[in-house]
Scaffold this motif. Structure first.
Motif, PDB file in Angstrom:
ATOM      1  N   GLY A  84     -16.272  12.174   7.329  1.00 19.96           N
ATOM      2  CA  GLY A  84     -14.908  11.906   6.602  1.00 19.96           C
ATOM      3  C   GLY A  84     -14.339  11.338   7.069  1.00 19.96           C
ATOM      4  N   ILE A  85     -12.978  10.304   6.802  1.00 18.26           N
ATOM      5  CA  ILE A  85     -12.608   9.485   6.706  1.00 18.26           C
ATOM      6  C   ILE A  85     -11.438   9.654   8.215  1.00 18.26           C
ATOM      7  CG2 ILE A  85     -10.199  10.276   6.305  1.00 18.26           C
ATOM      8  CD1 ILE A  85     -11.380   6.749   5.723  1.00 18.26           C
ATOM      9  N   ASN A  86     -11.509   9.204   9.031  1.00 21.67           N
ATOM     10  CA  ASN A  86     -10.602   8.945   9.928  1.00 21.67           C
ATOM     11  C   ASN A  86      -9.157   7.442   9.983  1.00 21.67           C
ATOM     12  OD1 ASN A  86     -11.166   6.207  12.653  1.00 21.67           O
ATOM     13  ND2 ASN A  86     -13.174   6.741  11.209  1.00 21.67           N
ATOM     14  N   TRP A  87      -8.694   7.818  10.688  1.00 23.35           N
ATOM     15  CA  TRP A  87      -7.853   6.768  10.410  1.00 23.35           C
ATOM     16  C   TRP A  87      -7.298   5.544  11.846  1.00 23.35           C
ATOM     17  CZ3 TRP A  87      -5.826   7.552   5.893  1.00 23.35           C
ATOM     18  CH2 TRP A  87      -6.490   8.813   5.329  1.00 23.35           C
ATOM     19  N   SER A  88      -8.559   6.022  12.837  1.00 26.49           N
ATOM     20  CA  SER A  88      -8.347   5.078  14.147  1.00 26.49           C
ATOM     21  C   SER A  88      -8.455   3.363  12.970  1.00 26.49           C
ATOM     22  CB  SER A  88      -9.155   5.071  15.000  1.00 26.49           C
ATOM     23  OG  SER A  88      -9.692   3.814  15.539  1.00 26.49           O
ATOM     24  N   LEU A  89      -7.746   2.499  13.863  1.00 22.78           N
ATOM     25  CA  LEU A  89      -7.939   1.301  13.501  1.00 22.78           C
ATOM     26  C   LEU A  89      -8.520   0.582  14.175  1.00 22.78           C
ATOM     27  CD1 LEU A  89      -4.082   0.566  12.924  1.00 22.78           C
ATOM     28  CD2 LEU A  89      -5.967   1.082  11.328  1.00 22.78           C
ATOM     29  N   GLY A 117     -17.952   8.163   9.633  1.00 21.89           N
ATOM     30  CA  GLY A 117     -18.002   9.945   9.179  1.00 21.89           C
ATOM     31  C   GLY A 117     -18.572   9.941   7.309  1.00 21.89           C
ATOM     32  N   HIS A 118     -19.276   9.100   6.589  1.00 24.07           N
ATOM     33  CA  HIS A 118     -19.834   9.332   6.094  1.00 24.07           C
ATOM     34  C   HIS A 118     -21.241   9.917   5.646  1.00 24.07           C
ATOM     35  CE1 HIS A 118     -21.991   8.315   2.085  1.00 24.07           C
ATOM     36  NE2 HIS A 118     -20.663   8.245   1.521  1.00 24.07           N
ATOM     37  N   PRO A 119     -21.290  10.452   4.906  1.00 22.58           N
ATOM     38  CA  PRO A 119     -22.323  11.614   5.544  1.00 22.58           C
ATOM     39  C   PRO A 119     -23.738  11.415   4.637  1.00 22.58           C
ATOM     40  CG  PRO A 119     -20.735  12.277   3.077  1.00 22.58           C
ATOM     41  CD  PRO A 119     -20.540  10.862   3.661  1.00 22.58           C
ATOM     42  N   ARG A 120     -23.782  10.325   5.073  1.00 16.43           N
ATOM     43  CA  ARG A 120     -25.553   9.290   4.421  1.00 16.43           C
ATOM     44  C   ARG A 120     -25.746   9.620   6.205  1.00 16.43           C
ATOM     45  NH1 ARG A 120     -21.895   5.099   4.110  1.00 16.43           N
ATOM     46  NH2 ARG A 120     -22.189   3.303   5.812  1.00 16.43           N
ATOM     47  N   PRO A 145     -12.777  12.205   2.504  1.00 18.94           N
ATOM     48  CA  PRO A 145     -13.434  11.941   0.273  1.00 18.94           C
ATOM     49  C   PRO A 145     -14.852  11.724   0.332  1.00 18.94           C
ATOM     50  CG  PRO A 145     -12.527   9.822   0.878  1.00 18.94           C
ATOM     51  CD  PRO A 145     -12.662  10.044   2.396  1.00 18.94           C
ATOM     52  N   TRP A 146     -15.384  12.232   0.734  1.00 21.70           N
ATOM     53  CA  TRP A 146     -17.096  11.839   0.351  1.00 21.70           C
ATOM     54  C   TRP A 146     -17.411  13.214   0.097  1.00 21.70           C
ATOM     55  CZ3 TRP A 146     -15.700   8.855   4.962  1.00 21.70           C
ATOM     56  CH2 TRP A 146     -15.830   7.753   4.763  1.00 21.70           C
ATOM     57  N   VAL A 147     -16.867  14.292  -0.364  1.00 21.31           N
ATOM     58  CA  VAL A 147     -17.103  15.306  -0.594  1.00 21.31           C
ATOM     59  C   VAL A 147     -18.363  15.344  -1.680  1.00 21.31           C
ATOM     60  CG1 VAL A 147     -16.667  17.721  -1.245  1.00 21.31           C
ATOM     61  CG2 VAL A 147     -14.877  16.334  -0.893  1.00 21.31           C
ATOM     62  N   SER A 150      -8.087  14.852  -7.145  1.00 23.96           N
ATOM     63  CA  SER A 150      -8.304  15.529  -5.318  1.00 23.96           C
ATOM     64  C   SER A 150      -9.724  15.441  -4.051  1.00 23.96           C
ATOM     65  CB  SER A 150      -7.257  16.882  -5.472  1.00 23.96           C
ATOM     66  OG  SER A 150      -8.252  17.713  -5.229  1.00 23.96           O
ATOM     67  N   GLY A 151     -10.575  15.165  -4.721  1.00 28.23           N
ATOM     68  CA  GLY A 151     -12.131  15.059  -4.322  1.00 28.23           C
ATOM     69  C   GLY A 151     -12.750  16.599  -4.106  1.00 28.23           C
ATOM     70  N   TRP A 152     -11.722  17.217  -3.771  1.00 23.91           N
ATOM     71  CA  TRP A 152     -12.338  18.901  -3.896  1.00 23.91           C
ATOM     72  C   TRP A 152     -12.957  19.973  -4.922  1.00 23.91           C
ATOM     73  CZ3 TRP A 152     -12.659  19.663   1.190  1.00 23.91           C
ATOM     74  CH2 TRP A 152     -12.116  19.242   1.853  1.00 23.91           C
ATOM     75  N   GLY A 153     -13.306  19.074  -6.491  1.00 27.71           N
ATOM     76  CA  GLY A 153     -13.583  19.670  -7.590  1.00 27.71           C
ATOM     77  C   GLY A 153     -15.054  20.256  -7.003  1.00 27.71           C
ATOM     78  N   PRO A 154     -16.032  19.221  -6.585  1.00 24.31           N
ATOM     79  CA  PRO A 154     -17.365  19.507  -5.949  1.00 24.31           C
ATOM     80  C   PRO A 154     -17.842  20.009  -5.828  1.00 24.31           C
ATOM     81  CG  PRO A 154     -17.072  17.255  -6.501  1.00 24.31           C
ATOM     82  CD  PRO A 154     -15.804  17.437  -6.253  1.00 24.31           C
ATOM     83  N   LEU A 155     -16.301  20.752  -4.673  1.00 25.38           N
ATOM     84  CA  LEU A 155     -16.567  22.119  -3.752  1.00 25.38           C
ATOM     85  C   LEU A 155     -16.575  23.252  -3.708  1.00 25.38           C
ATOM     86  CD1 LEU A 155     -16.857  22.955  -0.410  1.00 25.38           C
ATOM     87  CD2 LEU A 155     -14.532  23.121  -0.954  1.00 25.38           C
TER      88      LEU A 155
END
Length: 306
Positions: free
Chosen positions: A175-180, A187-190, A212-214, A244-249
Motif C-alpha cells: 500500500g501507500i507510504n508517506w516517506s518523501l 507497495g503496489h500489489p503488482r 488504496p489499491w485494495v 473509502s476504497g474498502w468496498g472490495p474487501l
C-alpha cells in the motif's frame, strides 16, 4: 479464538521507542503528514532532532509487559504478534534485536508469537532467518520502502526463499507510504504478484491490504492461494464509508476470500486499543462465520495453531 496478528512492537521501553521514533522521526514525510503543520525536514540535523524528540516521547507511551498482556485480556485476544524490523543499513538508525522478541515470546508462548526483522542488505540475511526461526520466532517482517528496495529485488528474494523452505510467513508492507524519500507505489500489489509467482509456496501477508489499491490486492490474493491480507493501520469502522476504497474487501472478503483476511491492530499506530478495533470488525456487514475467520480462524491456520 481471537488472534491479533500484528499488535505492535515488543513491549520493552527501548524496543518500543526505536520502533515509534523511526516512523515519526526518521522517515521524512510521516511526522509532516500526521503531525499537522510541520514542514518537511530538509537537513540531517533536522531529521536527527526529530528522531531524538520522537524517541523520547515514545518512551513515555511504552506499555509495560503487564499492561500489554492486560490489553490483550481486555480485548479477549488469545494470541498476539509482536515484532521488530531491521533497516539500519539504509536509514542509519538502530532497531531492537530479534533476540529481544524471542525472549518475550519464550516468557509467554501461549499468548504471543514473534516476527523477526531481517535487513535484506546484510550479506548473511538467509542465515539470520534461520537463526530467528530457531530462536522461536514465527516469521519475518519486511518493509520495502524503509529498506529502499522493490519487493522483488534479489536481496529480498533470498529472504523469501528461506521463509518458503522453512514454511514461515513473510509479513510485507504493502500500500501507500508517506516517506518523501521512497516511491509512493513501492507497495503496489503488482510487486506482491511478482513475489507470489516466483515463490508459489511462500506464505505471504500483505500488510494494510495494499490500500488504496485494495481491489488490485485482492485480485492478487485470489490468484495466489498463499497470499493473505491484513487490516493493520486502518480503522474497520471506515470500511463502510462511501469511496473509502474498502468496498472490495467487504464484498470479496465475505465470499471468495473469506479465508484470507487477518485481523491486526497495530494499536500503537492508531492510538486505539485492540478491544475497540475488534468491536468495529464485529459491526461490519459480514456473515458471523466470516467475522470469526477474520478475527482469528484464518490467522490460527496460517500460524499452525488451528
Amino acid at each position: 479464538m481471537i488472534v491479533d496478528l500484528l499488535a505492535g512492537a515488543v513491549p520493552d521501553d527501548e524496543a518500543f521507542a526505536l520502533s515509534e521514533a523511526v516512523t515519526l522521526g526518521r522517515l521524512r514525510g510521516y511526522a509532516e503528514h500526521f503531525g499537522g503543520d510541520l514542514e518537511p525536514a530538509r537537513t540531517h540535523d533536522e531529521v536527527t532532532a526529530r528522531w531524538a524528540d520522537a524517541k523520547k516521547a515514545a518512551v513515555e507511551r511504552a506499555p509495560s509487559e503487564a499492561e500489554f498482556l492486560a490489553m490483550l485480556d481486555d480485548g479477549g485476544i488469545d494470541l498476539a504478534g509482536v515484532y521488530t524490523e531491521a533497516f539500519g543499513s539504509r536509514l542509519g538508525v538502530p532497531t531492537a534485536g530479534n533476540g529481544l522478541v524471542a525472549d518475550f515470546v519464550a516468557r509467554h508462548p501461549s499468548r504471543v508469537v514473534g516476527f523477526a526483522g531481517i535487513d535484506p542488505w546484510e550479506p548473511d540475511a538467509p542465515r539470520l532467518v534461520d537463526e530467528a526461526v530457531e530462536s522461536g520466532l514465527s516469521g519475518v517482517v519486511l518493509s520495502p520502502f524503509k529498506q529502499q528496495l522493490l519487493p522483488e529485488d534479489p536481496r529480498m528474494t533470498r529472504i523469501y526463499g528461506r521463509c518458503e523452505a522453512l514454511g514461515v510467513p513473510v509479513l510485507l508492507h504493502t500500500g501507500i507510504n508517506w516517506s518523501l524519500d521512497a516511491a509512493y507505489d513501492v507497495g503496489h500489489p503488482r510487486h506482491v504478484d511478482a513475489v507470489a509467482r516466483a515463490f508459489p509456496d511462500l506464505k505471504l501477508v500483505a500488510l494494510h491490504a495494499g490500500w488504496p489499491w485494495v481491489e488490485d490486492m485482492l485480485m492478487v490474493a485470489w490468484r495466489h492461494r498463499h497470499v493473505y491480507v491484513d487490516l493493520s493501520a486502518h480503522r474497520p469502522r471506515t470500511f463502510t464509508r462511501p469511496d473509502s476504497g474498502w468496498g472490495p474487501l467487504l464484498r470479496l472478503g465475505n465470499r471468495q476470500l473469506a479465508d484470507r483476511v487477518l485481523f491486526a491492530s497495530t494499536w500503537t499506530l492508531l492510538g486505539v486499543p485492540p478491544a475497540r478495533l475488534i468491536e468495529e470488525v464485529r459491526a461490519l456487514p459480514l456473515d458471523d462465520a466470516v467475522i470469526d475467520r477474520w478475527l482469528g480462524g484464518n490467522a490460527a491456520r496460517l500460524l499452525g495453531r488451528a
